[in-house]
Design an enzyme around this catalytic site. Structure first.
Site, PDB file in Angstrom:
ATOM      1  N   THR A 121     -18.494  31.101 -14.924  1.00 41.47           N
ATOM      2  CA  THR A 121     -19.060  32.448 -14.854  1.00 41.47           C
ATOM      3  C   THR A 121     -18.418  33.143 -13.655  1.00 41.47           C
ATOM      4  OG1 THR A 121     -20.800  32.030 -13.230  1.00 41.47           O
ATOM      5  CG2 THR A 121     -21.285  31.415 -15.497  1.00 41.47           C
TER       6      THR A 121
ATOM      7  N   LYS B 215      -7.934  35.275  -2.746  1.00 42.16           N
ATOM      8  CA  LYS B 215      -7.113  34.129  -3.142  1.00 42.16           C
ATOM      9  C   LYS B 215      -6.287  33.591  -1.969  1.00 42.16           C
ATOM     10  CE  LYS B 215      -6.812  35.499  -7.961  1.00 42.16           C
ATOM     11  NZ  LYS B 215      -6.044  36.243  -8.953  1.00 42.16           N
TER      12      LYS B 215
ATOM     13  N   GLU C   5     -10.403  44.125 -14.186  1.00 37.96           N
ATOM     14  CA  GLU C   5     -11.862  44.036 -14.140  1.00 37.96           C
ATOM     15  C   GLU C   5     -12.395  45.334 -14.754  1.00 37.96           C
ATOM     16  OE1 GLU C   5     -13.741  41.571 -12.661  1.00 37.96           O
ATOM     17  OE2 GLU C   5     -11.931  40.435 -12.155  1.00 37.96           O
TER      18      GLU C   5
ATOM     19  N   GLY D  14      -5.200  34.526 -18.146  1.00 40.02           N
ATOM     20  CA  GLY D  14      -5.316  34.229 -19.583  1.00 40.02           C
ATOM     21  C   GLY D  14      -6.306  33.097 -19.784  1.00 40.02           C
TER      22      GLY D  14
ATOM     23  N   VAL E 166      -7.100  30.227  -7.886  1.00 41.73           N
ATOM     24  CA  VAL E 166      -5.829  30.848  -7.501  1.00 41.73           C
ATOM     25  C   VAL E 166      -4.793  30.519  -8.573  1.00 41.73           C
ATOM     26  CG1 VAL E 166      -4.036  30.979  -5.730  1.00 41.73           C
ATOM     27  CG2 VAL E 166      -6.398  30.479  -5.061  1.00 41.73           C
TER      28      VAL E 166
ATOM     29  N   ARG F 217     -28.190  34.211 -21.633  1.00 44.85           N
ATOM     30  CA  ARG F 217     -29.400  34.344 -22.451  1.00 44.85           C
ATOM     31  C   ARG F 217     -30.037  33.020 -22.847  1.00 44.85           C
ATOM     32  NH1 ARG F 217     -28.583  35.616 -27.090  1.00 44.85           N
ATOM     33  NH2 ARG F 217     -26.366  35.117 -27.075  1.00 44.85           N
TER      34      ARG F 217
ATOM     35  N   ASP G 155      -9.234  41.149  -4.547  1.00 41.46           N
ATOM     36  CA  ASP G 155      -9.183  39.870  -5.237  1.00 41.46           C
ATOM     37  C   ASP G 155      -8.032  39.008  -4.709  1.00 41.46           C
ATOM     38  OD1 ASP G 155     -10.338  38.267  -7.248  1.00 41.46           O
ATOM     39  OD2 ASP G 155      -8.496  38.576  -8.411  1.00 41.46           O
TER      40      ASP G 155
END
Ligand code: ADP
Ligand code: ASP
Ligand code: MG
Length: 811
Positions: A553, A680, A665, A794, A607, A507, A676
């Site tokens: 992002t 990797k 996700e 994490g 990764v 934004r 995913d």
């Protein structure tokens, strides 16, 4: 006798003038003094502007004149007690009237000759010096004002008149006979052969002071200005610039010649001839030691004394076979320029004598081109010399220091620094005195260049990283917190200071060149509306040194911006996997750009989050090891699910719990499908040198195909229906005392992902919570593979991986 010169800012207001008086009074008791006054700050520019406007028939000149008048009259009113104002007020008003008549004349004639311009410019110094003289006259009968035009005699080269030293020196000797303790004179102005007013070039009051000091054999000349001496670089550009305590005449000359505005370049010569020391002092901080300019370089250890730069430079290149081995060629070139009075700032000639390059002020480029093309008309017509080639929007950066001649490696360090910062060098010159090395570079790069050089030569102890961060979600937030927390440690131990210069989320965006301090969340909230393209343009155009762009992002439009950074030598640290996992050609192109432009493209956190997986792999390869096999468990989600699923609860419930606890996700299928993990292992394969695409990775999915259809809600319904399928997978593993792990493998050019049975002896058996593990089987680790294991998800560990990449990215 001491000669003191006060600059424009030092006389820029009533308060400043009072300050000057106080400084001078300290000396008055002991010394005879000559004070040289500049115009009040900004006045000369205003006078020129008024003249130009009048000549262009623009009546705004009247407002400018009014402004000048108000400045001087108000200053007088503030400086003098009412009973003492009358005389100096009416005198200044009469000067203002005279000035107005002159500019009205310019308006009427529609013309501003250089002669009239000099007359016009002289009013600044005439007014300021008169006011100053009146101020001193308040308490000293021994102070007088003298018109510099009576003794500074020049030729008629208006705007930049040359001194007639014989007459000037004779008249200065007469000045000494005056019965006054304090003589105040206007700087900058002189008079020509026909007594018309001339000026000595912009900034020329310094020169007046030097001419006077030499002419009267002063003991010392002092230049009082608004900085505490000659600094290691222009303080407006380099916040860490510091005053140089002592410097030789020659070094000072080089620095001023190459743009250090603090002294006007011709100033040094007269005082050097007489060996008169020059002391640069700060009017606003008189107790600061300042800089002493004298006969010798201060010795000391520093090889480089200062860095300076000149802007608005054009580079003229003359090339052609007709120049080789023919004597007198450069002579003709320089004669052509000299005839047009074009000042050559820098010269380089290739050793093949095939080309010669000269740098001149951009404003004289066209004139120079005409002169040179004419001088070499015949050779150009014969085709043995190419027509002159001009490049503009260039600047010169110079390193100056007497001691560099005994120090090899200075230029290596200079150009190495430029190379690492993506600064392209167009021409190089080193004075044969080896007192300076100068480089012509694009004006867009000059600020960065001065800063990186300053860092390299004067702040070896301390490097600034300018960071731009896209994304301030979980990881971004933690990263900002870690950067703040490590601030002191990085300064003390790594000599690194990180400035977060720009932030953007979906934004809003915010920029602060000095680095965002305090509450970034508030500042971002109050920032501009986010536009990624504007954000990117600003990063590139600001061209700050050691810039790092960080992508935390998961957006492809952000991943698409990397190339524009890398090709400007701006490092990219990506937590976002999209670029490294995109088409091989794109990945390879980004790696190529990073190499080509001497910067870094790092994505360690793609990764295993903060685990050193890619770094370890790169180290193995760089040191000559061969990768035989990589096996890895790389999905926190799948680990969680298979660690928690034991048949006591439905598989769908365990997945739901994983989702609720934030391990998946928004659409858990992205994790469960193995996509995913496939990305990797592909990144690891690519980093091992494999040209591999996502389609060629075998994905043995354990999800029944029907689960992949419909919405997330449909997916849960479908999962429930297939409970027996999952139960069977589990029971088969347990029957063999095995655990289920979703393993990625790469070996011999092939990669695959899928569920495997892992027995108790295997490294992967004891893998709990969010842990990831990677096993490298290599030539050097053939039997006991190298294992990297630890939390693979994490925000905190991921942020710390990004942080480590940032520090790595600036080498
Ligand atoms: P004055 O009006 O006193 O003659 P100038 O504006 O001509 O002052 O020169 C002083 C200014 O020169 C400083 O304020 C600074 O911005 C600029 N400057 C550029 N390079 C240097 C440098 N190396 N050291 C000190 N000042 C510099
Ligand atoms: N006032 C003149 C100028 O602005 C000279 C000086 O300040 O030294 O260029
Ligand atoms: Mg000056």
């Amino acid at each position: 006798m001491h000669v003191l010169k006060f600059g424009g800012t030092s006389l820029g207001s009533a308060a400043a003038m009072k300050n000057v008086k106080e400084i001078v009074q300290k000396y008055l008791v002991k010394q005879r003094l000559i004070i040289v006054a500049s115009a009040m700050g900004g006045t000369t520019d205003l006078l020129i502007e008024a003249g130009r406007k009048a000549a262009e028939q623009n009546e705004q000149y009247k407002e400018i004149l009014k402004k000048i008048e108000v400045l001087h009259l108000e200053t007088i009113k503030e400086l003098f007690p009412i009973q003492d104002q009358r005389h100096i007020l009416s005198f200044t008003k009469s000067l203002c009237n005279e000035l107005e008549d002159l500019v009205n004349g310019i308006f009427m004639l529609n013309e501003l000759s250089t002669r009239t311009l000099d007359r016009l410019m002289s009013f600044g110094e005439l007014m300021s010096s008169r006011i100053l003289a009146a101020l001193f006259a308040l308490d000293s009968k021994h102070s007088i004002w003298k018109d510099a035009r009576a003794f500074i005699k020049t030729n008629d080269q208006y705007g930049n008149a040359a001194i007639d030293f014989t007459t000037t020196n004779r008249r200065l000797k007469e000045l000494l006979l005056e019965d006054a303790h304090l003589i105040i004179i206007p700087g900058f102005i002189g008079s020509g052969p026909d007594q018309s007013t001339t000026t000595l070039g912009r900034g020329g009051s310094d020169y007046t002071a030097a001419i006077v000091a030499a002419g009267v054999d002063a003991d010392i000349m002092e230049i009082w200005t608004d900085v505490s001496g000659i600094m290691t670089a222009d303080p407006r550009w380099v916040s860490n610039a510091k005053p140089i305590p002592a410097i030789s005449y020659k070094e000072a000359m080089e620095l001023s010649h190459f743009g250090a505005k603090v002294i006007y370049p011709p100033t040094i010569q007269p005082v050097l001839n007489k060996n008169i020391p020059v002391w640069i002092k700060n009017t606003f901080s008189p107790s600061d030691p300042g800089t002493i300019i004298h006969n010798e370089s201060s010795g000391g250890n520093e090889t480089i004394k200062g860095i300076s730069s000149i802007h608005d430079i054009a580079l003229l290149s003359l090339e052609g076979s007709g120049m080789v081995g023919i004597p007198g060629f450069s002579k003709r070139l320089f004669e052509a320029l000299a005839q047009e009075k074009i000042n050559v700032i820098l010269i380089t000639q290739s050793s093949s004598e095939h080309s010669i390059c000269v740098a001149v002020a951009s404003s004289s480029a066209e004139k120079a081109m005409l002169a040179i093309d004419e001088a070499f008309e015949r050779e150009i017509a014969l085709g043995i010399i190419d027509p002159l080639f001009i490049e503009k929007e260039l600047s010169i950066v110079a390193l100056v220091g007497e001691n560099m001649k005994s120090h090899p490696g200075i230029s290596g360090k200079m150009f190495g620094t430029f190379g690492r910062n993506g600064i392209n060098v167009r021409a190089i010159a080193q004075g044969s005195s080896e007192r300076n090395i100068s480089a012509v570079i694009s004006t867009d790069d000059v600020r960065k260049a001065v800063n990186v050089l300053h860092e390299e030569f004067f702040e070896t102890s301390f490097k600034q990283i300018n960071l731009f961060i896209a994304g301030v979600g979980n990881v971004g937030k933690r990263l900002l917190a870690q950067i703040k927390q490590q601030h002191v440690f990085l300064m003390e131990h790594l000599r690194v200071q990180i400035h977060v210069v720009g932030l953007i989320n979906s934004r809003k965006m915010v920029f602060t060149e000095e680095g965002i301090k305090g509450n970034w969340e508030e500042q971002l909230e109050q920032g501009e509306d986010a536009h990624l393209d504007i954000f990117v343009d600003r990063i590139v155009s600001r061209n700050l040194r050691n810039t790092v762009f960080v992508d935390v992002t998961a957006h492809d439009e952000v991943a698409n911006t990397y190339a524009s950074f890398l090709q400007k030598s701006i490092a990219v640290v990506a937590c976002n996997k999209i670029a490294a996992a995109s088409a091989y050609a794109n990945y390879a192109h980004l790696k190529f750009l990073a190499r080509e432009y001497n910067t870094k493209f790092l994505f360690e956190t793609n990764v295993g989050a903060g685990l050193p997986v890619i770094g370890t792999l790169n180290d193995l390869l760089r040191s000559g090891d061969d990768i035989l096999k990589i096996e890895a468990v790389l999905s926190g989600t799948l680990n969680y699910v298979f660690n928690h699923y034991d048949g006591s609860r439905k598989f769908s419930e365990v997945v739901k719990q994983a989702q609720d606890e934030g391990y998946t996700e928004p659409d858990p299928r992205l994790d469960l499908s193995g996509t995913d993990v496939a990305r990797k292992i592909m990144i690891l394969a690519r980093e091992s040198g494999e040209k591999i695409e996502i389609d060629s990775i075998e994905n043995i999915s354990f999800l029944p195909p029907s689960c992949m259809k419909g919405s997330v809600a449909d997916f849960y319904v479908e999962l429930e229906k297939h409970e027996t399928h999952f139960r069977t997978l589990y029971d088969e593993a347990v029957a063999k005392k095995n655990k289920l792990k979703f393993v990625a493998t790469y070996s011999k050019g092939k990669a695959s992902v899928g569920l495997q049975h892992i027995n108790e002896q295997h490294d992967f058996y004891h893998l709990y919570g969010k842990d990831n593990i990677v096993r490298f089987t290599t030539n050097r680790y053939p039997d006991q593979p190298l294992v990297v294991k630890g939390a693979g998800a994490g925000a905190d560990v991921t942020a710390s991986g990004v942080f480590a990449d940032i520090l790595r990215s600036i080498g």
